[in-house]
Design a protein around this motif. Structure first.
Motif, PDB file in Angstrom:
ATOM      1  N   THR A  63       0.840  -1.203   0.000  1.00 49.78           N
ATOM      2  CA  THR A  63       0.000   0.000   0.000  1.00 49.78           C
ATOM      3  C   THR A  63       0.869   1.245   0.000  1.00 49.78           C
ATOM      4  OG1 THR A  63      -1.792  -1.140   1.161  1.00 49.78           O
ATOM      5  CG2 THR A  63      -1.788   1.267   1.240  1.00 49.78           C
ATOM      6  N   ARG A  64       1.890   1.250   0.859  1.00 48.00           N
ATOM      7  CA  ARG A  64       2.807   2.393   0.899  1.00 48.00           C
ATOM      8  C   ARG A  64       3.559   2.536  -0.419  1.00 48.00           C
ATOM      9  NH1 ARG A  64       4.282  -0.277   5.726  1.00 48.00           N
ATOM     10  NH2 ARG A  64       6.418  -0.609   4.959  1.00 48.00           N
ATOM     11  N   LEU A  65       3.955   1.400  -0.982  1.00 42.60           N
ATOM     12  CA  LEU A  65       4.756   1.423  -2.198  1.00 42.60           C
ATOM     13  C   LEU A  65       3.962   1.918  -3.394  1.00 42.60           C
ATOM     14  CD1 LEU A  65       7.674   0.630  -3.026  1.00 42.60           C
ATOM     15  CD2 LEU A  65       6.733  -1.546  -3.810  1.00 42.60           C
ATOM     16  N   ARG A  66       2.734   1.420  -3.562  1.00 41.86           N
ATOM     17  CA  ARG A  66       1.955   1.869  -4.730  1.00 41.86           C
ATOM     18  C   ARG A  66       1.552   3.328  -4.569  1.00 41.86           C
ATOM     19  NH1 ARG A  66      -3.064   3.550  -2.399  1.00 41.86           N
ATOM     20  NH2 ARG A  66      -4.510   1.803  -2.057  1.00 41.86           N
ATOM     21  N   THR A  67       1.362   3.792  -3.319  1.00 41.84           N
ATOM     22  CA  THR A  67       1.046   5.207  -3.108  1.00 41.84           C
ATOM     23  C   THR A  67       2.256   6.070  -3.430  1.00 41.84           C
ATOM     24  OG1 THR A  67      -0.476   4.537  -1.344  1.00 41.84           O
ATOM     25  CG2 THR A  67       0.067   6.874  -1.490  1.00 41.84           C
ATOM     26  N   GLY A  68       3.437   5.595  -3.053  1.00 41.95           N
ATOM     27  CA  GLY A  68       4.653   6.302  -3.435  1.00 41.95           C
ATOM     28  C   GLY A  68       4.843   6.340  -4.941  1.00 41.95           C
ATOM     29  N   ALA A  69       4.504   5.234  -5.611  1.00 44.75           N
ATOM     30  CA  ALA A  69       4.603   5.186  -7.075  1.00 44.75           C
ATOM     31  C   ALA A  69       3.638   6.179  -7.720  1.00 44.75           C
ATOM     32  CB  ALA A  69       4.337   3.771  -7.566  1.00 44.75           C
ATOM     33  N   THR A  96       6.025  12.099   9.186  1.00 43.80           N
ATOM     34  CA  THR A  96       7.137  11.170   8.976  1.00 43.80           C
ATOM     35  C   THR A  96       6.826   9.789   9.559  1.00 43.80           C
ATOM     36  OG1 THR A  96       8.223  12.004  10.979  1.00 43.80           O
ATOM     37  CG2 THR A  96       8.868  12.994   8.869  1.00 43.80           C
ATOM     38  N   GLY A  97       5.606   9.342   9.349  1.00 44.28           N
ATOM     39  CA  GLY A  97       5.238   7.979   9.677  1.00 44.28           C
ATOM     40  C   GLY A  97       5.624   7.042   8.557  1.00 44.28           C
ATOM     41  N   ALA A  98       5.055   5.847   8.582  1.00 41.41           N
ATOM     42  CA  ALA A  98       5.429   4.822   7.606  1.00 41.41           C
ATOM     43  C   ALA A  98       5.145   5.251   6.176  1.00 41.41           C
ATOM     44  CB  ALA A  98       4.698   3.521   7.924  1.00 41.41           C
ATOM     45  N   MET A  99       4.008   5.891   5.924  1.00 36.87           N
ATOM     46  CA  MET A  99       3.625   6.254   4.562  1.00 36.87           C
ATOM     47  C   MET A  99       4.590   7.250   3.939  1.00 36.87           C
ATOM     48  SD  MET A  99       1.311   5.675   2.169  1.00 36.87           S
ATOM     49  CE  MET A  99      -0.205   5.074   2.942  1.00 36.87           C
ATOM     50  N   GLY A 100       5.156   8.139   4.744  1.00 35.42           N
ATOM     51  CA  GLY A 100       6.024   9.179   4.208  1.00 35.42           C
ATOM     52  C   GLY A 100       7.296   8.662   3.582  1.00 35.42           C
ATOM     53  N   PHE A 101       7.776   7.498   4.025  1.00 32.35           N
ATOM     54  CA  PHE A 101       9.054   6.986   3.533  1.00 32.35           C
ATOM     55  C   PHE A 101       9.000   6.700   2.038  1.00 32.35           C
ATOM     56  CE2 PHE A 101      12.407   3.801   2.949  1.00 32.35           C
ATOM     57  CZ  PHE A 101      13.473   4.451   3.558  1.00 32.35           C
ATOM     58  N   PHE A 141      13.193   9.175  11.118  1.00 33.52           N
ATOM     59  CA  PHE A 141      12.832   9.034   9.707  1.00 33.52           C
ATOM     60  C   PHE A 141      14.036   9.354   8.825  1.00 33.52           C
ATOM     61  CE2 PHE A 141      11.187  10.585   5.682  1.00 33.52           C
ATOM     62  CZ  PHE A 141      10.094   9.776   5.412  1.00 33.52           C
ATOM     63  N   GLY A 142      14.724  10.459   9.149  1.00 35.16           N
ATOM     64  CA  GLY A 142      15.905  10.838   8.393  1.00 35.16           C
ATOM     65  C   GLY A 142      17.002   9.787   8.491  1.00 35.16           C
ATOM     66  N   GLU A 143      17.166   9.214   9.664  1.00 34.29           N
ATOM     67  CA  GLU A 143      18.169   8.162   9.849  1.00 34.29           C
ATOM     68  C   GLU A 143      17.797   6.915   9.050  1.00 34.29           C
ATOM     69  OE1 GLU A 143      18.191   7.714  14.051  1.00 34.29           O
ATOM     70  OE2 GLU A 143      19.231   9.634  14.422  1.00 34.29           O
ATOM     71  N   LYS A 144      16.504   6.652   8.952  1.00 32.30           N
ATOM     72  CA  LYS A 144      16.054   5.516   8.146  1.00 32.30           C
ATOM     73  C   LYS A 144      16.368   5.745   6.666  1.00 32.30           C
ATOM     74  CE  LYS A 144      11.931   2.757   7.049  1.00 32.30           C
ATOM     75  NZ  LYS A 144      10.460   2.624   7.245  1.00 32.30           N
ATOM     76  N   LEU A 145      16.196   6.972   6.199  1.00 31.88           N
ATOM     77  CA  LEU A 145      16.556   7.290   4.817  1.00 31.88           C
ATOM     78  C   LEU A 145      18.047   7.037   4.578  1.00 31.88           C
ATOM     79  CD1 LEU A 145      14.594  10.611   4.134  1.00 31.88           C
ATOM     80  CD2 LEU A 145      14.212   8.421   3.007  1.00 31.88           C
ATOM     81  N   ARG A 146      18.875   7.460   5.529  1.00 29.45           N
ATOM     82  CA  ARG A 146      20.314   7.250   5.389  1.00 29.45           C
ATOM     83  C   ARG A 146      20.643   5.765   5.369  1.00 29.45           C
ATOM     84  NH1 ARG A 146      22.561  11.930   9.488  1.00 29.45           N
ATOM     85  NH2 ARG A 146      22.534  13.646   7.981  1.00 29.45           N
ATOM     86  N   ALA A 147      19.995   5.005   6.239  1.00 29.07           N
ATOM     87  CA  ALA A 147      20.242   3.560   6.293  1.00 29.07           C
ATOM     88  C   ALA A 147      19.838   2.889   4.990  1.00 29.07           C
ATOM     89  CB  ALA A 147      19.494   2.946   7.474  1.00 29.07           C
TER      90      ALA A 147
END
Length: 327
Positions: free
Chosen positions: A107-113, A135-140, A168-174
């Motif tokens: 769901t998050r992935l297709r919304t990001g797409a 910056t919850g799960a959907m924002g990533f 959230f920012g640290e998750k992006l870096r990871a």
């Protein structure tokens, strides 16, 4: 029937594949080969929660899907996920159930797409600053979608809890995103600097002031999906030169910010510029000048879930991923 769990999906199916599959289903929808009944929403007011049942069918590929997703905002208090979902994929030629898979990540992935595709058509080519509100799960996946189509140089993160934005920012870096990010507590400052804004909240009130938008800004609004929810205000709706929606029927029933603006008499659903598929099949143009403020509103539709579920199924069969069971 093939069972594919969340970990297996995340390891084998990412944003690039989702973008390809969502673009394909938009073209199929434009060819009138998608059956997409309106979803059923069950509310549980005592828990401030809801369950959504979303069926669809691809008539050209003869495959159907039903997604069931539950949204229980209080779940984190008990260590459980807010959103949980499954997708059942079936053969529409003989009725065989082909696969069952976890749906939260998809769901998050297709919304990001979807936001990726909208951003590519509507954001300025020289957009450099991305602001993410929520910056919850959907924002990533929103961030990943924008980064797939624009050369972003800075990411500004806004959340009611700054510590959550920092994580959230640290998750992006990871994940491998090396761009600098900054946690901004004053939303007006973050909005005024933004070339692209992604809103991914479950707010019942607008999360920024539309007067703070600079000319040329593009907004993706994906968090609110019920009539009482609003991420953007009437000012944003009024200032937008083009409003593109993912699914017109769904938006009329569920996009709280547009419903509110229409009810206030400040805007009309007739002012919607078009649906995303119309951009995808080139019957509508995207951005036409550098000054336009553009707004993509997404409430989700079952055929987007069908698109990524098909992609996961075919890829899993090809790579021998998942577990086959008798049903």
């Amino acid at each position: 029937m093939l069972i594919v769990n969340e970990k297996e999906i995340q390891q084998s199916y990412g944003m690039k594949a989702a973008i390809t599959d969502v673009k394909a289903v938009l073209r199929t929808y434009g060819a009138e080969k998608i059956n997409n009944p309106h979803r059923t929403v069950l509310d549980f007011p005592q828990h401030e929660a809801s369950a959504l049942y979303m069926p669809s069918a691809d008539l050209s590929d003869e495959v159907s899907a039903v997604k069931v997703v539950t949204v229980f905002p209080k779940n984190p208090l008990w260590g459980k996920a807010t959103t949980q979902g499954v997708i059942l994929l079936s053969d529409a030629e003989d009725g065989e159930h082909l696969a069952m898979m976890n749906a939260s990540y998809l769901t998050r992935l297709r919304t990001g797409a979807l936001s990726c595709i909208a951003t590519d058509f509507l954001a300025r080519k020289d957009a450099r600053v991305l602001t993410i509100i929520g910056t919850g799960a959907m924002g990533f996946e929103q961030a990943l979608g924008v980064l797939a189509v624009r050369d972003i140089e800075r990411i500004l993160l806004v959340n009611r809890t700054p510590e959550k934005a920092e994580k959230f920012g640290e998750k992006l870096r990871a994940f491998g995103v090396t761009l600098p990010f900054e946690v901004i507590e004053n939303v007006s400052i973050a909005v005024r600097q933004a070339d692209i804004i992604c809103c991914a909240t479950r707010s019942n009130q607008p999360v920024f002031n539309g007067q703070d938008l600079k000319p040329g800004t593009h907004i993706n609004g994906v968090g609110s999906y019920l009539p009482h929810m609003r991420e953007v205000d009437d000012t944003t709706v009024s200032r937008a030169s083009k409003i593109i929606v993912d699914d017109l029927a769904g938006v009329k029933d569920e996009a709280g910010e547009l419903i509110h603006a229409a009810n206030q008499g400040k805007w009309s659903f007739d002012d919607i510029y078009g649906e995303l598929y119309e951009l995808a099949i080139r019957i509508k143009t995207g951005r036409e000048n550098e000054e336009e403020i553009t707004f993509f509103k997404s409430v989700g539709a079952a055929y987007f879930d069908l698109a990524v579920a098909k992609g996961v199924y075919y890829q899993s069969k090809e790579r021998n991923i998942g577990m086959e069971i008798e049903v």
